[in-house]
Design a protein around this motif. Structure first.
Motif, PDB file in Angstrom:
ATOM      1  N   ASP A  25     -20.976  21.125 -55.228  1.00 27.10           N
ATOM      2  CA  ASP A  25     -20.461  21.517 -53.818  1.00 27.10           C
ATOM      3  C   ASP A  25     -19.254  21.119 -53.435  1.00 27.10           C
ATOM      4  OD1 ASP A  25     -20.021  22.258 -51.235  1.00 27.10           O
ATOM      5  OD2 ASP A  25     -22.266  21.673 -50.744  1.00 27.10           O
ATOM      6  N   ARG A  26     -18.000  21.862 -53.839  1.00 26.57           N
ATOM      7  CA  ARG A  26     -16.779  21.187 -53.748  1.00 26.57           C
ATOM      8  C   ARG A  26     -16.400  20.751 -52.278  1.00 26.57           C
ATOM      9  NH1 ARG A  26     -11.439  23.705 -56.266  1.00 26.57           N
ATOM     10  NH2 ARG A  26     -12.769  24.515 -57.760  1.00 26.57           N
ATOM     11  N   ALA A  27     -16.977  21.400 -51.289  1.00 24.31           N
ATOM     12  CA  ALA A  27     -16.542  21.412 -49.960  1.00 24.31           C
ATOM     13  C   ALA A  27     -17.442  20.096 -49.559  1.00 24.31           C
ATOM     14  CB  ALA A  27     -17.020  22.511 -49.035  1.00 24.31           C
ATOM     15  N   LEU A  28     -18.517  19.871 -49.853  1.00 25.08           N
ATOM     16  CA  LEU A  28     -19.144  18.885 -49.492  1.00 25.08           C
ATOM     17  C   LEU A  28     -18.716  17.365 -49.850  1.00 25.08           C
ATOM     18  CD1 LEU A  28     -21.615  17.114 -48.434  1.00 25.08           C
ATOM     19  CD2 LEU A  28     -22.827  17.724 -50.343  1.00 25.08           C
ATOM     20  N   VAL A  29     -18.052  17.484 -51.247  1.00 24.95           N
ATOM     21  CA  VAL A  29     -17.551  16.271 -51.960  1.00 24.95           C
ATOM     22  C   VAL A  29     -16.264  16.133 -51.205  1.00 24.95           C
ATOM     23  CG1 VAL A  29     -16.587  15.294 -54.185  1.00 24.95           C
ATOM     24  CG2 VAL A  29     -18.652  16.816 -54.169  1.00 24.95           C
ATOM     25  N   ALA A  30     -15.620  17.130 -51.132  1.00 28.22           N
ATOM     26  CA  ALA A  30     -14.262  16.857 -50.444  1.00 28.22           C
ATOM     27  C   ALA A  30     -14.442  16.117 -49.027  1.00 28.22           C
ATOM     28  CB  ALA A  30     -13.457  18.242 -50.252  1.00 28.22           C
ATOM     29  N   ARG A  31     -15.503  16.517 -48.426  1.00 27.26           N
ATOM     30  CA  ARG A  31     -15.764  16.137 -47.075  1.00 27.26           C
ATOM     31  C   ARG A  31     -15.974  14.635 -47.089  1.00 27.26           C
ATOM     32  NH1 ARG A  31     -20.004  15.238 -43.959  1.00 27.26           N
ATOM     33  NH2 ARG A  31     -21.439  16.225 -44.962  1.00 27.26           N
ATOM     34  N   LEU A  32     -17.039  14.237 -48.116  1.00 31.86           N
ATOM     35  CA  LEU A  32     -17.273  12.862 -48.416  1.00 31.86           C
ATOM     36  C   LEU A  32     -16.204  11.986 -48.559  1.00 31.86           C
ATOM     37  CD1 LEU A  32     -20.746  13.385 -50.243  1.00 31.86           C
ATOM     38  CD2 LEU A  32     -20.462  12.586 -47.890  1.00 31.86           C
ATOM     39  N   LEU A  33     -15.110  12.453 -49.552  1.00 30.67           N
ATOM     40  CA  LEU A  33     -13.899  11.778 -50.025  1.00 30.67           C
ATOM     41  C   LEU A  33     -13.121  11.574 -48.810  1.00 30.67           C
ATOM     42  CD1 LEU A  33     -13.312  13.531 -53.236  1.00 30.67           C
ATOM     43  CD2 LEU A  33     -14.270  11.404 -52.816  1.00 30.67           C
ATOM     44  N   ALA A  34     -12.859  12.332 -47.804  1.00 31.74           N
ATOM     45  CA  ALA A  34     -12.074  12.518 -46.790  1.00 31.74           C
ATOM     46  C   ALA A  34     -12.536  11.106 -45.665  1.00 31.74           C
ATOM     47  CB  ALA A  34     -12.003  13.619 -46.190  1.00 31.74           C
ATOM     48  N   GLU A  35     -14.010  11.537 -45.638  1.00 28.28           N
ATOM     49  CA  GLU A  35     -14.481  10.619 -44.505  1.00 28.28           C
ATOM     50  C   GLU A  35     -14.587   9.050 -44.838  1.00 28.28           C
ATOM     51  OE1 GLU A  35     -18.422  12.450 -43.403  1.00 28.28           O
ATOM     52  OE2 GLU A  35     -19.034  10.654 -42.620  1.00 28.28           O
ATOM     53  N   HIS A  36     -15.073   8.844 -46.219  1.00 34.54           N
ATOM     54  CA  HIS A  36     -15.206   7.706 -46.563  1.00 34.54           C
ATOM     55  C   HIS A  36     -14.364   6.986 -47.478  1.00 34.54           C
ATOM     56  CE1 HIS A  36     -19.302   7.744 -45.212  1.00 34.54           C
ATOM     57  NE2 HIS A  36     -19.521   9.078 -46.049  1.00 34.54           N
ATOM     58  N   GLN A  37     -13.258   7.585 -47.909  1.00 38.94           N
ATOM     59  CA  GLN A  37     -12.015   7.098 -48.729  1.00 38.94           C
ATOM     60  C   GLN A  37     -12.309   6.132 -49.594  1.00 38.94           C
ATOM     61  OE1 GLN A  37      -8.635   7.823 -48.095  1.00 38.94           O
ATOM     62  NE2 GLN A  37      -9.359   9.792 -46.954  1.00 38.94           N
ATOM     63  N   PRO A  38     -13.284   6.479 -50.665  1.00 41.95           N
ATOM     64  CA  PRO A  38     -13.876   5.664 -51.666  1.00 41.95           C
ATOM     65  C   PRO A  38     -12.638   5.099 -52.618  1.00 41.95           C
ATOM     66  CG  PRO A  38     -14.532   7.747 -52.262  1.00 41.95           C
ATOM     67  CD  PRO A  38     -14.049   7.950 -50.959  1.00 41.95           C
ATOM     68  N   ARG A  39     -12.687   4.183 -53.048  1.00 39.81           N
ATOM     69  CA  ARG A  39     -11.735   3.630 -54.106  1.00 39.81           C
ATOM     70  C   ARG A  39     -11.917   4.100 -55.519  1.00 39.81           C
ATOM     71  NH1 ARG A  39     -12.912  -0.647 -57.572  1.00 39.81           N
ATOM     72  NH2 ARG A  39     -14.856  -1.935 -56.686  1.00 39.81           N
ATOM     73  N   ALA A  40     -13.333   4.485 -55.635  1.00 40.49           N
ATOM     74  CA  ALA A  40     -13.946   5.056 -57.073  1.00 40.49           C
ATOM     75  C   ALA A  40     -14.782   6.067 -57.007  1.00 40.49           C
ATOM     76  CB  ALA A  40     -14.153   3.944 -57.861  1.00 40.49           C
ATOM     77  N   VAL A  41     -14.867   6.917 -57.774  1.00 43.14           N
ATOM     78  CA  VAL A  41     -16.168   7.642 -58.012  1.00 43.14           C
ATOM     79  C   VAL A  41     -16.849   7.476 -59.249  1.00 43.14           C
ATOM     80  CG1 VAL A  41     -16.747  10.295 -57.985  1.00 43.14           C
ATOM     81  CG2 VAL A  41     -15.013   9.600 -56.431  1.00 43.14           C
ATOM     82  N   LEU A  42     -18.183   7.257 -59.075  1.00 44.30           N
ATOM     83  CA  LEU A  42     -18.996   7.142 -60.570  1.00 44.30           C
ATOM     84  C   LEU A  42     -19.762   8.482 -60.789  1.00 44.30           C
ATOM     85  CD1 LEU A  42     -17.845   4.184 -59.450  1.00 44.30           C
ATOM     86  CD2 LEU A  42     -19.677   3.352 -60.787  1.00 44.30           C
ATOM     87  N   ASN A  43     -19.595   8.690 -61.742  1.00 46.51           N
ATOM     88  CA  ASN A  43     -20.391   9.960 -61.922  1.00 46.51           C
ATOM     89  C   ASN A  43     -21.889   9.874 -62.731  1.00 46.51           C
ATOM     90  OD1 ASN A  43     -21.611  12.600 -61.794  1.00 46.51           O
ATOM     91  ND2 ASN A  43     -20.157  13.390 -63.437  1.00 46.51           N
ATOM     92  N   PHE A  44     -22.875   9.725 -62.225  1.00 51.14           N
ATOM     93  CA  PHE A  44     -24.039   9.538 -62.925  1.00 51.14           C
ATOM     94  C   PHE A  44     -24.955  10.780 -62.951  1.00 51.14           C
ATOM     95  CE2 PHE A  44     -23.323   5.158 -61.627  1.00 51.14           C
ATOM     96  CZ  PHE A  44     -23.857   4.421 -62.394  1.00 51.14           C
ATOM     97  N   ALA A  45     -24.580  11.711 -62.045  1.00 49.20           N
ATOM     98  CA  ALA A  45     -25.255  12.957 -61.905  1.00 49.20           C
ATOM     99  C   ALA A  45     -25.559  13.787 -63.002  1.00 49.20           C
ATOM    100  CB  ALA A  45     -24.993  13.716 -60.689  1.00 49.20           C
ATOM    101  N   ALA A  46     -26.687  14.190 -63.522  1.00 52.52           N
ATOM    102  CA  ALA A  46     -26.800  15.100 -64.896  1.00 52.52           C
ATOM    103  C   ALA A  46     -28.064  15.469 -64.810  1.00 52.52           C
ATOM    104  CB  ALA A  46     -26.342  14.344 -66.054  1.00 52.52           C
ATOM    105  N   GLU A  47     -28.468  16.567 -65.408  1.00 48.68           N
ATOM    106  CA  GLU A  47     -29.748  16.742 -66.127  1.00 48.68           C
ATOM    107  C   GLU A  47     -29.748  15.964 -67.387  1.00 48.68           C
ATOM    108  OE1 GLU A  47     -32.165  18.510 -65.148  1.00 48.68           O
ATOM    109  OE2 GLU A  47     -31.280  18.970 -63.318  1.00 48.68           O
ATOM    110  N   SER A  48     -30.664  15.273 -67.793  1.00 44.42           N
ATOM    111  CA  SER A  48     -30.936  13.921 -68.670  1.00 44.42           C
ATOM    112  C   SER A  48     -31.602  14.127 -69.775  1.00 44.42           C
ATOM    113  CB  SER A  48     -30.788  12.834 -67.890  1.00 44.42           C
ATOM    114  OG  SER A  48     -32.002  12.593 -67.476  1.00 44.42           O
ATOM    115  N   HIS A  49     -32.612  15.042 -69.870  1.00 44.02           N
ATOM    116  CA  HIS A  49     -33.733  15.082 -70.803  1.00 44.02           C
ATOM    117  C   HIS A  49     -33.593  16.180 -71.783  1.00 44.02           C
ATOM    118  CE1 HIS A  49     -37.287  14.022 -72.543  1.00 44.02           C
ATOM    119  NE2 HIS A  49     -38.385  14.870 -71.847  1.00 44.02           N
TER     120      HIS A  49
END
Ligand code: NAD
Ligand code: DAU
Length: 356
Positions: free
Chosen positions: A60-84
């Motif tokens: 959800d690109r719009a959601l991620v864009a909003r979170l980045l703008a609002e929280h201004q993180p210094r890093a994004v760590l991508n754990f999310a996946a289907e894993s099995h």
């Protein structure tokens, strides 16, 4: 502030808990809460203002864009996946959607945000992608362990989708200059591991008096790493890894599956003996092999040790004992994750012969 995706899953929740316990910065945790995501893993953070949980999709690109703008993180760590792997054999759609398209959408949202940052903040920003050793394919019994130079030869729909995501991350660095880091880790085990995977499945089935389903001859080899060590490696790569580089992470613990199952049985014999006094190993059942089953994985973790000074803290003996004890101490967590949907999965994968 850092933004973590998939932080309600097995490794992500361990990472979030360890990170905040060590007093690092606050975390925004974006997780879709699929069957594998569990807010109970994060129950210890209830009321902790340093943890902001957002239910949502990395695609959800719009959601991620909003979170980045609002929280201004210094890093994004991508754990999310289907894993099995087994689920990817039954149906690969979600693997393509999250692991490939989702990673693409996430990269695009992060790139757009990163492009708006002042130059100094651009240089300090990191996108860390959590990946797997399975992208390298299967090793012959006497072949050297996977180095970062090993070619990509993914064999399952899961590993192919992770390989595709790794390639996207690499391309966003080379083409767009995004400061990315990729970690390729071997098999993890530890607390909050969903009992569809080998070690927790064996523990919960053993305790429930159910068969312990070993695929094929049980001689497939995996390289096991305690989850807390994977989390410390990720922290180290985030702190000191060179943008554009990949780092293999492993525990120097190659073991055949059957040995793992016998170790779990022996620990349970010691810590929670069966009422009839017989060994748990009597519950071992050989079942049909996984299609396309990779025979052996092994990680050469010398680069991360040489360049970043990381080594695992746990041996397999210490890590597996802690893990079995954790499952014995958390029957409520086990009961909660074994919901109706879990039972449906067990019936689909193992049928009446084992596990169901
Ligand atoms: P997991 O299946 O336990 O957890 C995945 C988490 O991602 C869940 O909380 C789920 O709800 C969330 N998620 C799934 N799709 C999402 C989406 N579209 N948007 C947002 N959140 C979503 O997985 P895990 O074992 O914790 O693995 C985490 C990462 O580490 C994965 O990328 C996996 O490929 C990688 N990895 C795992 C292992 C291992 O042994 N488990 C080893 C090496 C690498
Ligand atoms: O190598 C890293 C990978 O390790 C991660 O990228 C994956 O997300 C993670 O799921 C894991 O993949 P594996 O396929 O190796 O893990 P799994 O626990 O599913 O299986 C481990 C081994 O045990 C494998 O050889 C298959 C076997 N197995 C598994 C199950 C669930 C059995 O024999 N019986 C079982 O019931």
């Amino acid at each position: 502030m850092i933004l973590v995706t998939g932080g309600a899953g097995f490794i992500g929740s361990n990472f979030v808990l360890d990170w905040l316990a060590a007093g690092h910065e606050p975390i925004v945790n974006l997780d879709k809460l699929t069957y594998a995501g569990n807010r109970a893993n994060l129950a210890g953070l209830q009321g902790d203002a340093r943890h902001v949980f957002v239910q949502g999709d990395i695609g959800d690109r719009a959601l991620v864009a909003r979170l980045l703008a609002e929280h201004q993180p210094r890093a994004v760590l991508n754990f999310a996946a289907e894993s099995h792997v087994d689920r990817s054999i039954h149906g690969a759609g979600e693997f393509i959607a999250t692991n490939i398209v989702g990673t693409f959408q996430l990269l695009e949202a992060v790139r757009a945000h990163w492009g708006t940052l002042p130059v100094e903040r651009q240089a300090d920003f990191r996108f860390l992608h959590v990946s797997t050793d399975e992208v390298y394919g299967s090793l012959a019994p006497d072949a050297p362990a996977f180095t970062e130079q090993h070619g990509y030869e993914p064999n399952s729909p899961y590993s192919a989708s992770k390989a595709a995501s790794d390639h996207l991350v690499r391309a966003w660095h080379h083409t767009h200059g995004l400061p990315v880091l990729t970690t390729n880790c071997s098999n993890n085990y530890g607390p909050y591991h969903f009992p569809e995977k080998l070690i927790p499945l064996m523990i919960v089935n053993a305790l429930a008096g159910k068969p312990l389903p070993v695929y094929g001859d049980g001689q497939q080899v995996r390289d096991w790493l305690y989850v807390g060590d994977h989390c410390s490696a990720i922290r180290r790569v985030l702190a000191a890894g060179r943008p554009g580089e990949t780092y293999n992470v492993g525990g120097w613990n190659e073991k055949p599956n059957l040995e793992i199952v016998h170790t779990v049985c022996r620990l349970l014999d010691e810590l929670r003996p069966r009422a009839d006094g017989r060994p748990y190993a009597t519950q071992i059942t050989y079942v049909q092999d996984r299609p396309g089953h990779d025979r052996r994985y092994a990680i050469d973790a010398r680069k991360i040790e040489r360049e970043l000074g990381w080594r695992p803290a746990e041996t397999f003996d210490t890590g597996i004992r802690k893990t079995v004890q954790w499952y014995l101490d958390h029957p409520d967590w086990v009961a909660q994750v074994q919901s109706g949907a879990y039972r449906d999965w067990v019936a689909t994968q193992y049928g009446a012969a084992a596990g169901a």
